[in-house]
Design a protein around this motif. Structure first.
Motif, PDB file in Angstrom:
ATOM      1  N   GLY A 108       0.796  -1.220   0.000  1.00  0.00           N
ATOM      2  CA  GLY A 108       0.000   0.000   0.000  1.00  0.00           C
ATOM      3  C   GLY A 108       0.824   1.263   0.000  1.00  0.00           C
ATOM      4  O   GLY A 108       0.324   2.329   0.358  1.00  0.00           O
ATOM      5  N   ARG A 109       2.073   1.162  -0.426  1.00  0.00           N
ATOM      6  CA  ARG A 109       2.934   2.324  -0.345  1.00  0.00           C
ATOM      7  C   ARG A 109       2.548   3.393  -1.360  1.00  0.00           C
ATOM      8  O   ARG A 109       2.824   4.565  -1.188  1.00  0.00           O
ATOM      9  N   ARG A 110       1.896   2.943  -2.448  1.00  0.00           N
ATOM     10  CA  ARG A 110       1.460   3.883  -3.471  1.00  0.00           C
ATOM     11  C   ARG A 110       0.517   4.912  -2.811  1.00  0.00           C
ATOM     12  O   ARG A 110      -0.288   4.565  -1.955  1.00  0.00           O
ATOM     13  N   ALA A 111       0.634   6.154  -3.199  1.00  0.00           N
ATOM     14  CA  ALA A 111      -0.183   7.197  -2.585  1.00  0.00           C
ATOM     15  C   ALA A 111      -1.661   6.863  -2.725  1.00  0.00           C
ATOM     16  O   ALA A 111      -2.100   6.394  -3.773  1.00  0.00           O
ATOM     17  N   GLY A 112      -2.406   7.087  -1.658  1.00  0.00           N
ATOM     18  CA  GLY A 112      -3.832   6.795  -1.688  1.00  0.00           C
ATOM     19  C   GLY A 112      -4.541   7.707  -2.678  1.00  0.00           C
ATOM     20  O   GLY A 112      -4.041   8.779  -3.020  1.00  0.00           O
ATOM     21  N   LEU A 113      -5.685   7.283  -3.163  1.00  0.00           N
ATOM     22  CA  LEU A 113      -6.441   8.112  -4.104  1.00  0.00           C
ATOM     23  C   LEU A 113      -6.955   9.346  -3.385  1.00  0.00           C
ATOM     24  O   LEU A 113      -7.434   9.278  -2.266  1.00  0.00           O
ATOM     25  N   ASP A 114      -6.850  10.476  -4.037  1.00  0.00           N
ATOM     26  CA  ASP A 114      -7.391  11.710  -3.481  1.00  0.00           C
ATOM     27  C   ASP A 114      -8.829  11.837  -3.969  1.00  0.00           C
ATOM     28  O   ASP A 114      -9.097  12.360  -5.053  1.00  0.00           O
ATOM     29  N   VAL A 115      -9.755  11.320  -3.157  1.00  0.00           N
ATOM     30  CA  VAL A 115     -11.149  11.211  -3.580  1.00  0.00           C
ATOM     31  C   VAL A 115     -11.740  12.578  -3.944  1.00  0.00           C
ATOM     32  O   VAL A 115     -12.523  12.707  -4.889  1.00  0.00           O
ATOM     33  N   GLU A 116     -11.337  13.609  -3.180  1.00  0.00           N
ATOM     34  CA  GLU A 116     -11.878  14.960  -3.405  1.00  0.00           C
ATOM     35  C   GLU A 116     -11.592  15.458  -4.816  1.00  0.00           C
ATOM     36  O   GLU A 116     -12.414  16.151  -5.422  1.00  0.00           O
ATOM     37  N   SER A 117     -10.422  15.127  -5.316  1.00  0.00           N
ATOM     38  CA  SER A 117     -10.005  15.737  -6.579  1.00  0.00           C
ATOM     39  C   SER A 117     -10.489  14.972  -7.804  1.00  0.00           C
ATOM     40  O   SER A 117     -10.244  15.380  -8.929  1.00  0.00           O
ATOM     41  N   ILE A 118     -11.151  13.862  -7.555  1.00  0.00           N
ATOM     42  CA  ILE A 118     -11.595  13.075  -8.702  1.00  0.00           C
ATOM     43  C   ILE A 118     -12.864  13.675  -9.307  1.00  0.00           C
ATOM     44  O   ILE A 118     -13.786  14.035  -8.590  1.00  0.00           O
ATOM     45  N   GLU A 119     -12.869  13.819 -10.610  1.00  0.00           N
ATOM     46  CA  GLU A 119     -14.084  14.306 -11.262  1.00  0.00           C
ATOM     47  C   GLU A 119     -14.943  13.116 -11.620  1.00  0.00           C
ATOM     48  O   GLU A 119     -14.661  12.369 -12.544  1.00  0.00           O
ATOM     49  N   TRP A 120     -15.973  12.914 -10.825  1.00  0.00           N
ATOM     50  CA  TRP A 120     -16.841  11.760 -11.054  1.00  0.00           C
ATOM     51  C   TRP A 120     -17.769  12.045 -12.213  1.00  0.00           C
ATOM     52  O   TRP A 120     -18.134  13.176 -12.458  1.00  0.00           O
ATOM     53  N   TYR A 121     -18.121  11.034 -12.899  1.00  0.00           N
ATOM     54  CA  TYR A 121     -19.079  11.224 -13.978  1.00  0.00           C
ATOM     55  C   TYR A 121     -19.963   9.986 -14.054  1.00  0.00           C
ATOM     56  O   TYR A 121     -19.615   8.912 -13.569  1.00  0.00           O
ATOM     57  N   LEU A 122     -21.113  10.156 -14.631  1.00  0.00           N
ATOM     58  CA  LEU A 122     -22.027   9.028 -14.771  1.00  0.00           C
ATOM     59  C   LEU A 122     -21.709   8.276 -16.040  1.00  0.00           C
ATOM     60  O   LEU A 122     -21.579   8.877 -17.112  1.00  0.00           O
ATOM     61  N   LEU A 123     -21.569   7.010 -15.882  1.00  0.00           N
ATOM     62  CA  LEU A 123     -21.313   6.195 -17.054  1.00  0.00           C
ATOM     63  C   LEU A 123     -22.626   5.955 -17.768  1.00  0.00           C
ATOM     64  O   LEU A 123     -23.570   5.419 -17.212  1.00  0.00           O
ATOM     65  N   GLU A 124     -22.713   6.468 -18.969  1.00  0.00           N
ATOM     66  CA  GLU A 124     -23.971   6.314 -19.699  1.00  0.00           C
ATOM     67  C   GLU A 124     -23.963   5.008 -20.456  1.00  0.00           C
ATOM     68  O   GLU A 124     -23.168   4.813 -21.365  1.00  0.00           O
ATOM     69  N   LEU A 125     -24.919   4.179 -20.080  1.00  0.00           N
ATOM     70  CA  LEU A 125     -25.026   2.916 -20.800  1.00  0.00           C
ATOM     71  C   LEU A 125     -26.098   3.095 -21.845  1.00  0.00           C
ATOM     72  O   LEU A 125     -27.183   3.574 -21.551  1.00  0.00           O
ATOM     73  N   GLU A 126     -25.825   2.756 -23.001  1.00  0.00           N
ATOM     74  CA  GLU A 126     -26.735   2.837 -24.133  1.00  0.00           C
ATOM     75  C   GLU A 126     -26.638   4.172 -24.854  1.00  0.00           C
ATOM     76  O   GLU A 126     -26.363   5.202 -24.276  1.00  0.00           O
TER      77      GLU A 126
END
Ligand code: HEC
Length: 161
Positions: free
Chosen positions: A143-161
């Motif tokens: 787990g030495r890799r830096a943890g994900l910075d959840v705040e900075s992630i630009e979430w998007y909705l995956l459009e199916l179809e």
């Protein structure tokens, strides 16, 4: 008869001399390397400091970059020599660097190799080796890799179809 005797003696002396020289040559041919080796001054093993980027000895196979021993890929830390000396004869050090385990886990791996792969008894080196492995290749390292910075992630909705 005297002159003949002198000549004989002179001849014998010459033969003796030549035989001596030949013997010396032969001796040197056969044992010269051993004698040279015996007389050669032994390099004194010096305690190397484990400092990242310095390496030891100055020889190419001793080069260390960012704390990693170049030739083996092993972390250059206390116990490194024991690990290189005992663990890289049969397989690449990659098998070590790709694995993570606790001291108990590493001891188990060693026991397994001793039971099935002819690994020799490590004697008093075992403690040094297990300590090196458990310190440098501990499970937490995954787990030495830096943890994900959840705040900075630009979430998007995956459009199916
Ligand atoms: C006598 C030969 C020999 C020596 C010396 C040896 N090993 Fe191994 N080791 C093996 C063999 C054979 C395998 C199995 C390789 C394979 O599966 O391709 C193995 C596998 C491994 C594995 C992988 C185990 C797994 O579960 O996949 C690790 C880790 C390992 N060795 C570490 C070490 C360490 C640490 C040392 C020094 C204490 C060492 N080896 C010394 C023969 C040896």
């Amino acid at each position: 008869m005297r002159p003949a005797y002198d000549t004989l003696r002179a001849m014998l002396t010459t033969i003796n001399f030549v035989a001596g020289v030949l013997f010396c040559c032969l001796f040197w041919l056969l044992a010269g390397d051993a004698v040279t080796e015996m007389l050669r001054p032994r390099p004194v093993m010096e305690q190397k400091a484990y400092r990242p980027g310095t390496g030891g000895g100055g020889e190419p196979e001793e080069k260390v970059t960012n704390g990693i021993h170049d030739a083996t890929g092993l972390i250059f830390a206390e116990g490194f020599e024991a690990v290189r000396g005992n663990c890289t004869a049969c397989h690449s050090a990659k098998l070590i660097t790709q694995n993570r385990a606790t001291a108990a886990g590493w001891t188990e791996i060693i026991r397994w190799m001793q039971a099935t792969q002819n690994l020799h008894d490590l004697g008093e080196n075992e403690e040094i080796i297990v300590k090196y492995l458990a310190t440098n290749y501990a499970p937490e390292d995954v787990g030495r890799r830096a943890g994900l910075d959840v705040e900075s992630i630009e979430w998007y909705l995956l459009e199916l179809e």
